[in-house]
Design an enzyme around this catalytic site. Structure first.
Site, PDB file in Angstrom:
ATOM      1  CB  CYS A  28      -0.983  -0.048   1.176  1.00 10.79           C
ATOM      2  SG  CYS A  28      -2.326   1.132   1.036  1.00 10.79           S
ATOM      3  CD  GLU A  39      -0.561  -5.415   6.014  1.00 11.89           C
ATOM      4  OE1 GLU A  39      -0.540  -6.020   4.930  1.00 11.89           O
ATOM      5  OE2 GLU A  39      -0.767  -4.193   6.094  1.00 11.89           O
ATOM      6  CG  HIS A  95      -3.304  -3.660   3.433  1.00 15.23           C
ATOM      7  ND1 HIS A  95      -2.330  -2.954   4.102  1.00 15.23           N
ATOM      8  CD2 HIS A  95      -3.977  -2.755   2.694  1.00 15.23           C
ATOM      9  CE1 HIS A  95      -2.423  -1.672   3.798  1.00 15.23           C
ATOM     10  NE2 HIS A  95      -3.415  -1.518   2.947  1.00 15.23           N
TER      11      HIS A  95
END
Lengths: 85, 242
Positions: B86, B197, B195
């Site tokens: 990002c 994560e 994302h």
């Protein structure tokens, strides 16, 4: 000498500018049908010292290339005036 | 292995990233401060999501000049894996470590939703554990996620098989050719808007992000075995398909 520089950073013509589109649409809805296109950019005002116009121009051009504009997506131009101080 | 997660003023996914790498993957993690002059001997670096330097001027424009970025560029040049997520992707583009730029979403909205990604190539440090064609569900959350790049560079990316991830159901943000993530020419530097994560813990409903991080294990063990020939062959094969 002190100078006042106005740097204009605008999206390249090839880059879609959704903000400009939204502004044009709003102007149309207010009845300004003559608006063909709106494009949004940035105005950066700098006050700086330098020996002369040429020296300032060279420095500001470098600033634009290194930081102020991203030439993949933006064009830039600038105006230099002697500052009244 | 040891990861370094860079913390810029305004990063906000740095802890989630450290959680994913440390608690979920079980790897060692150190945080790298933006003012650090070196990468503390880590094997791989992540530039996390967030709003570094308040996104002033352009997303990533200021962060690229942080002292730590010189060390990250050096790490990348020597073949070390670097992942930009990002805002991290935006920084890598601004720094010239990846081609292109990310501009305002076509919708003009901040978009926060699950997306389905198609892995386009396994020939990168962050897709080496995937297979081409694999579909991963990973969330996006960004306002400036529209990937743009010059036409010649775009053709080069496609020809060289460096589009790593594509939105499988069309780009939610207007990205050229539905591109969600790209790699540098050596495959060790990857940036993506979604994302991974945020998709590692079953509690959050999806764990598809793990394989992106775990891919580095595969990539590094290939490199450690001196298997750069195998990596290069895989790269060449994927490029000739493209």
């Amino acid at each position: 000498m002190n100078f006042q520089v106005r740097v204009f950073v605008t999206p390249k013509p090839s880059i879609l500018d959704p903000q400009g589109k939204a502004v044009a649409n709003s102007l149309h809805s207010l009845g300004y049908d003559e608006v063909v296109e709106a494009r949004l950019g940035k105005l950066i005002e700098l006050r700086l010292g330098g020996a002369d116009r040429e020296a300032v121009s060279a420095r500001v051009d470098e600033m634009c290339r290194r930081l102020l504009a991203n030439q993949i997506i933006e064009d830039y131009r600038f105006e230099i005036e002697e500052a009244r101080s | 292995m040891k990861w370094g997660v860079v913390v810029f003023p305004g990063s906000n996914d740095d802890r989630d990233t450290a959680y994913a790498l440390g608690t979920i993957l079980g790897d060692d993690v150190v945080m790298l401060w933006h003012g650090d002059a070196d990468t503390k001997g880590v094997d791989a670096v992540v530039l996390p999501g967030g709003f570094s330097y308040g996104d002033y001027l352009r997303c990533g424009a200021m962060a690229r000049f942080s002292p730590v970025m010189r060390a990250v560029a050096e790490h990348a040049r020597s073949g070390g894996p670097v992942l930009g997520i990002c805002n991290g992707f935006q920084i890598l583009c601004e720094a010239g470590l990846l081609p292109g730029a990310l501009v305002r979403n076509r919708s003009l909205r901040f978009q926060c939703e699950q997306t389905r990604l198609r892995v386009e190539t396994a020939a990168s440090a962050f897709s080496a554990g995937c297979r081409a064609g694999q579909i991963l569900t990973i969330p996006i959350k960004n306002g400036e996620g529209c990937f743009v790049v010059g036409e010649a560079e775009l053709e080069r990316l496609e020809r060289e098989g460096r589009v790593v991830f594509r939105y499988a159901d069309g780009a939610p943000n207007g990205s050229l050719r539905d591109i969600a993530g790209v790699a540098n020419d050596a495959g060790n530097v990857v940036g993506l808007m979604p994302h991974p994560e945020h998709a590692v813990d079953e509690l959050l409903g999806c764990t598809d992000g793990r394989v992106i991080m775990e891919s580095v294990h595969v990539w590094l063990s290939n490199t450690a075995r001196g298997d750069t020939a195998a990596s290069a062959a895989a790269l060449a094969a994927s490029r000739s398909q493209a």
